[in-house]
Design an enzyme around this catalytic site. Structure first.
Site, PDB file in Angstrom:
ATOM      1  N   CYS A 196      54.650 -15.435  -3.941  1.00 27.99           N
ATOM      2  CA  CYS A 196      53.997 -14.210  -3.486  1.00 27.99           C
ATOM      3  C   CYS A 196      53.226 -13.543  -4.630  1.00 27.99           C
ATOM      4  O   CYS A 196      52.183 -14.031  -5.035  1.00 27.99           O
ATOM      5  CB  CYS A 196      55.020 -13.275  -2.850  1.00 27.99           C
ATOM      6  SG  CYS A 196      54.261 -11.969  -1.850  1.00 27.99           S
ATOM      7  N   HIS A 209      57.588 -16.665   1.098  1.00 26.97           N
ATOM      8  CA  HIS A 209      58.874 -16.519   0.414  1.00 26.97           C
ATOM      9  C   HIS A 209      59.811 -17.664   0.794  1.00 26.97           C
ATOM     10  O   HIS A 209      60.606 -17.546   1.736  1.00 26.97           O
ATOM     11  CB  HIS A 209      59.506 -15.165   0.757  1.00 26.97           C
ATOM     12  CG  HIS A 209      58.873 -14.025   0.034  1.00 26.97           C
ATOM     13  ND1 HIS A 209      59.371 -13.518  -1.148  1.00 26.97           N
ATOM     14  CD2 HIS A 209      57.744 -13.326   0.294  1.00 26.97           C
ATOM     15  CE1 HIS A 209      58.585 -12.534  -1.581  1.00 26.97           C
ATOM     16  NE2 HIS A 209      57.592 -12.404  -0.713  1.00 26.97           N
ATOM     17  N   GLU A 248      62.441 -18.646  -0.577  1.00 25.46           N
ATOM     18  CA  GLU A 248      63.858 -18.339  -0.784  1.00 25.46           C
ATOM     19  C   GLU A 248      64.505 -17.730   0.461  1.00 25.46           C
ATOM     20  O   GLU A 248      65.736 -17.671   0.563  1.00 25.46           O
ATOM     21  CB  GLU A 248      64.027 -17.401  -1.991  1.00 25.46           C
ATOM     22  CG  GLU A 248      63.733 -15.937  -1.732  1.00 25.46           C
ATOM     23  CD  GLU A 248      62.251 -15.590  -1.683  1.00 25.46           C
ATOM     24  OE1 GLU A 248      61.927 -14.393  -1.487  1.00 25.46           O
ATOM     25  OE2 GLU A 248      61.409 -16.495  -1.852  1.00 25.46           O
TER      26      GLU A 248
END
Length: 238
Positions: free
Chosen positions: A114, A213, A215
């Protein structure tokens, strides 16, 4: 072989826990959990304003994630702030730029997430579009608050990214800015509205960045790819 050590750059924010209300270095736990789940050992890297610190840190790492966070300072790419651009952190910009320089010199594997992608593009001499809704006409990339936008992404055939995540995927985004130019990097994923959602450097080194993202998702192909590259880097260095 021991697990590779993956550095994660952090936020520096006013925070509250227990009886405390003070500035803190912090990062959503999902980053460290995703690194651990894919076989790495996470280490948090708060901003450090000491000459040579980035070189010393990178010498102890096997991989680096430039994590999400605040907008990049528009002055870094010669622009005036958009009315919606706010909260940039010069200390973090400088620290992450120094880490990127040290990582390139050492050949260290790097993943940008990001803001990390935006900082990497700017550091390479590129520029940002400071408010993506002005271009695409909606808020799908960042619906507001703590919500992630669901965005469909197509990857470039034959790219490193496509080898890690496939040709098409749905991703979780939270970015109101996007990359306009990215010298030295190839755009390797786009949203259906044309927004550049990923870029990678040519060559054998793992140097890749995404606007979404990874994660937050069950599919951690990107972080698994970084950890594999970090393991190979550690073995070569040993």
């Amino acid at each position: 072989m021991s697990a590779p050590v993956i550095g994660l750059t952090t936020y520096r924010e006013q925070a509250a826990w227990g009886v405390w209300r003070q500035r803190a270095d912090l990062l959503p736990t999902q980053y460290a959990e995703a690194v651990t789940a894919t076989g790495g050992l996470p280490v948090l890297l708060p901003p450090v304003a000491v000459a040579g610190a980035a070189d010393e840190v990178v010498a102890r790492l096997d991989g680096l994630v430039v994590c999400g966070g605040a907008d990049v300072d528009p002055a870094r790419y010669g622009a005036e702030p958009h009315p919606r651009t706010a909260g940039w952190r010069p200390d973090r910009d400088a620290w992450e730029a120094a880490l990127l320089d040290a990582a390139e010199a050492a050949g260290l594997p790097v993943l940008g997430v990001c803001r990390g992608m935006q900082l990497m593009a700017v550091h390479a001499g590129g520029a940002l579009d400071q408010h993506t809704p002005d271009l695409v006409g909606d808020e799908r990339h960042s619906p507001g608050g703590d919500e992630f936008g669901a965005v469909s992404v197509a990857t470039a055939p034959g790219s490193r990214l496509a080898g890690l995540v496939g040709e098409h995927l749905a991703v979780s985004c939270h970015h109101h800015q996007s990359v306009r130019s990215h010298p030295g990097f190839a755009a390797v994923a786009h949203a259906d509205d044309g927004t550049v959602e990923a870029m990678e450097a040519p060559g054998d080194r793992f140097c890749l960045a995404v606007q979404w993202h990874p994660e937050t998702a069950a599919d951690v192909g990107l972080l698994a790819g970084l950890v594999r590259a970090a393991s190979a880097y550690a073995a070569q260095r040993a």
